[in-house]
Design an enzyme around this catalytic site. Structure first.
Site, PDB file in Angstrom:
ATOM      1  N   ARG A  86      38.191  24.965   7.435  1.00  0.00           N
ATOM      2  CA  ARG A  86      36.982  24.233   7.620  1.00  0.00           C
ATOM      3  C   ARG A  86      35.466  25.036   7.738  1.00  0.00           C
ATOM      4  O   ARG A  86      34.594  24.368   8.131  1.00  0.00           O
ATOM      5  CB  ARG A  86      37.222  23.421   8.752  1.00  0.00           C
TER       6      ARG A  86
ATOM      7  N   HIS B  23      29.700  15.412   5.970  1.00  0.00           N
ATOM      8  CA  HIS B  23      30.685  16.045   5.025  1.00  0.00           C
ATOM      9  C   HIS B  23      30.881  15.068   3.818  1.00  0.00           C
ATOM     10  O   HIS B  23      30.995  13.656   4.243  1.00  0.00           O
ATOM     11  CB  HIS B  23      32.123  16.092   5.304  1.00  0.00           C
TER      12      HIS B  23
ATOM     13  N   GLU C   8      31.810   9.513  15.249  1.00  0.00           N
ATOM     14  CA  GLU C   8      31.832   9.231  13.756  1.00  0.00           C
ATOM     15  C   GLU C   8      32.510   8.146  13.307  1.00  0.00           C
ATOM     16  O   GLU C   8      33.401   7.708  14.108  1.00  0.00           O
ATOM     17  CB  GLU C   8      32.676  10.592  13.205  1.00  0.00           C
TER      18      GLU C   8
ATOM     19  N   GLU D 134      30.609  11.163   5.444  1.00  0.00           N
ATOM     20  CA  GLU D 134      30.888  11.094   6.715  1.00  0.00           C
ATOM     21  C   GLU D 134      29.820  11.621   7.898  1.00  0.00           C
ATOM     22  O   GLU D 134      29.592  12.682   8.162  1.00  0.00           O
ATOM     23  CB  GLU D 134      32.026  12.143   7.187  1.00  0.00           C
TER      24      GLU D 134
ATOM     25  N   GLU E 237      35.217  18.198  -0.871  1.00  0.00           N
ATOM     26  CA  GLU E 237      34.465  17.764   0.160  1.00  0.00           C
ATOM     27  C   GLU E 237      33.587  18.950   0.550  1.00  0.00           C
ATOM     28  O   GLU E 237      33.735  20.042   0.666  1.00  0.00           O
ATOM     29  CB  GLU E 237      35.208  17.668   1.545  1.00  0.00           C
TER      30      GLU E 237
ATOM     31  N   GLU F 246      33.695  12.476  18.431  1.00  0.00           N
ATOM     32  CA  GLU F 246      33.495  13.764  17.665  1.00  0.00           C
ATOM     33  C   GLU F 246      33.755  14.773  18.760  1.00  0.00           C
ATOM     34  O   GLU F 246      33.812  14.508  19.873  1.00  0.00           O
ATOM     35  CB  GLU F 246      32.455  13.949  16.942  1.00  0.00           C
TER      36      GLU F 246
ATOM     37  N   ARG G 298      30.642  20.486   2.505  1.00  0.00           N
ATOM     38  CA  ARG G 298      30.680  20.250   4.061  1.00  0.00           C
ATOM     39  C   ARG G 298      29.420  20.694   4.649  1.00  0.00           C
ATOM     40  O   ARG G 298      29.076  20.510   5.964  1.00  0.00           O
ATOM     41  CB  ARG G 298      31.916  21.081   4.865  1.00  0.00           C
TER      42      ARG G 298
ATOM     43  N   GLU H 284      28.073  11.935  11.152  1.00  0.00           N
ATOM     44  CA  GLU H 284      28.137  11.997  12.609  1.00  0.00           C
ATOM     45  C   GLU H 284      26.766  11.664  13.203  1.00  0.00           C
ATOM     46  O   GLU H 284      25.759  11.850  12.675  1.00  0.00           O
ATOM     47  CB  GLU H 284      28.599  13.446  13.119  1.00  0.00           C
TER      48      GLU H 284
ATOM     49  N   ASP I 189       0.841  -1.410   0.062  1.00  0.00           N
ATOM     50  CA  ASP I 189      -0.102   0.078  -0.092  1.00  0.00           C
ATOM     51  C   ASP I 189       0.811   1.187  -0.091  1.00  0.00           C
ATOM     52  O   ASP I 189       1.407   1.578   1.149  1.00  0.00           O
ATOM     53  CB  ASP I 189      -1.082  -0.021   1.384  1.00  0.00           C
TER      54      ASP I 189
END
Length: 474
Positions: free
Chosen positions: A344, A274, A225, A135, A362, A217, A364, A137, A56
């Protein structure tokens, strides 16, 4: 001559050799939650991979109306794994969702969208595989309680290693609790979750998921992580769902609970996801070159596409109202729509790689509340739009954000302030997602409508405990 094996025959042989009793079919709903139902092995045969099983669809979030509810799932034999958390011997198979009358794949099935993204990539001739390494977390808690009603609302989470419990009577309280923003990453006994994460890794590896590392982390109170090795888009999304399933169930088996909610704790770091991405063609990496941070021109244009479409992308990669309590300027969150090899706080980072194969981008901003099939597909489509249109990403942002003057910062765009702002950006900017029929107008409109009606408006109507703290005595 011996008959060659096939994935279907491999599954059937495994079922017989291991005396499997049940088959569990898993598939993804629209917002991003794994769903399942189970059949006894007596109802499972070779024809199951062609005829599928009905269910369904009107009861699945964001899908069919009740007057058109019938749907079909067909299992993918290459996704089989032995479920380590079910008492009776049980295999799991990840499924695709089909329209039963036409046997066409359902347009709102997230896994179908990811498959179309893969096919579109190949059709462009730019590359033949896109690798993704998320990645994700998460927080491990020892207790969670929440409820709301017309006259009340509250939540409470707790962790034995939370710094807020340093004064609690624990008979005895041994005092090893990571300080706020200092959970990355003291050794045990301050890190109290080492054995639990190892159990999670062993369970992941038993399912064929290659793990590169595990660690605590930054946040106090159980933030962790576990890093999986990168894989092609569809496999990476499949494995991320397996990852979340394993992590949650391993925690539960140990009397703990896990959440991938981006911001469950005030005043400490939230959980991001990330996403590392690279394009390859005929076994060769395409993102390595002689440009900034060792990037190729293609990689820089891919970044240009991500930055141009980031506000719209975040409606998919950061899809909850809670997501934007993590993405707040002035803290460590990657809110600056810029790229850098080291910074970062930039939304895009170029990680160090010691070979051309390791060269990647990457992104982030995303968080683990995202539906990975939709998120990875949207990231790929934005990057490809950058490559196809040679979008210049501008100059990198290598300065320390916190040392920059307001005059310098005013020229650096930021992520949307809320889910509502991100959805508005998606409504205004989604042509890049429609290429190759990967996403459809129906998918985009349904996503915006679902998020607005089911999440944004209900949240806007409800008073919060903090508002009482601020305003009750006015």
């Amino acid at each position: 001559m011996a008959k060659s094996s096939s994935p279907v025959h491999d599954v059937l042989s495994y079922v017989k050799a291991n005396k499997i009793q049940f088959v569990d079919f898993k598939f993804m709903d629209f917002p991003g939650q794994w769903q399942h139902f189970t059949v006894p092995v007596s109802q499972f045969e070779e024809g199951s991979f062609e005829n599928g099983y009905g269910f369904d669809g009107s009861s699945i979030r964001g899908w069919k109306a009740i007057n058109e509810s019938d749907m079909l799932i067909i299992p993918d034999p290459t996704t089989m794994f032995l479920d380590p958390f079910i008492k009776a011997p049980t295999i799991s198979l990840i499924c695709d969702v089909y329209e039963p009358a036409t046997k066409e794949k359902y347009s709102r099935c997230p896994r179908n969208i990811a498959q179309k993204a893969d096919a579109y990539l190949k059709s462009t001739g730019i590359a033949d595989v896109a690798y993704f390494g998320p990645e994700a977390e998460f927080f491990v808690f020892d207790d969670v309680r929440f409820d709301s009603g017309p006259n009340f609302a509250f939540y409470s989470v707790d962790s034995n290693e939370g710094k807020w419990n340093s004064g609690r009577e624990e008979n005895p309280n041994l005092g090893y609790k990571p300080r706020f923003k200092e959970g990355y990453f003291p050794v045990p006994p301050t890190d109290q979750l080492m054995d639990l994460r190892n159990d999670m890794v062993l369970n992941l590896e038993s399912l064929g998921i290659e793990v590169e590392a595990q660690h605590h982390e930054v946040a106090s109170g159980g933030q962790c992580e576990i890093d999986m090795k990168f894989s092609p888009l569809l496999k990476s999304a499949d494995q991320l769902l397996m990852f979340k399933y394993v992590v949650k169930n391993t925690a539960k088996a140990n009397g703990k609970t896990v959440t991938y909610m981006p911001k469950p704790i005030f005043g400490d770091n939230g959980s991001g996801m990330h996403v590392h991405t690279s394009l390859w063609l005929k076994g060769k990496p395409l993102f390595a070159g002689g440009g900034y941070a060792g990037l190729s021109e293609m990689a820089l244009h891919f970044i240009g596409g991500l930055l141009k479409h980031a506000p719209a992308l975040l409606a998919i990669t950061n899809p909850t109202t809670n997501s934007y309590k993590r993405l707040v300027p002035g803290f460590e969150a990657p809110v600056n729509l810029a790229y850098s090899s080291n910074n970062r706080s930039a939304s895009i980072r170029i990680p160090f790689g010691n070979s051309p194969k390791a060269k990647r981008v990457e992104f982030r901003c995303p968080d683990p509340s995202a539906n990975p099939y939709l998120a990875f597909s949207a990231i790929l489509m934005a990057g490809l739009d950058g490559v196809q249109n040679r979008i210049d990403p501008g100059e990198p942002l290598d300065k320390d954000i916190y040392d920059m003057s307001p005059e310098e910062l005013k020229d650096v765009p930021s992520t949307p302030e809320s889910l509502g702002h991100a959805l508005k950006a998606l409504a205004d900017d989604h042509e890049f997602l429609l290429k190759g029929g990967v996403f459809t107008e129906d998918v985009i409109n349904t996503w915006i409508n679902y998020k607005t009606v089911k999440e944004i408006k209900p949240a806007a109507l409800r008073p919060t405990p903090f508002e009482f703290e601020q305003y009750f005595d006015v």
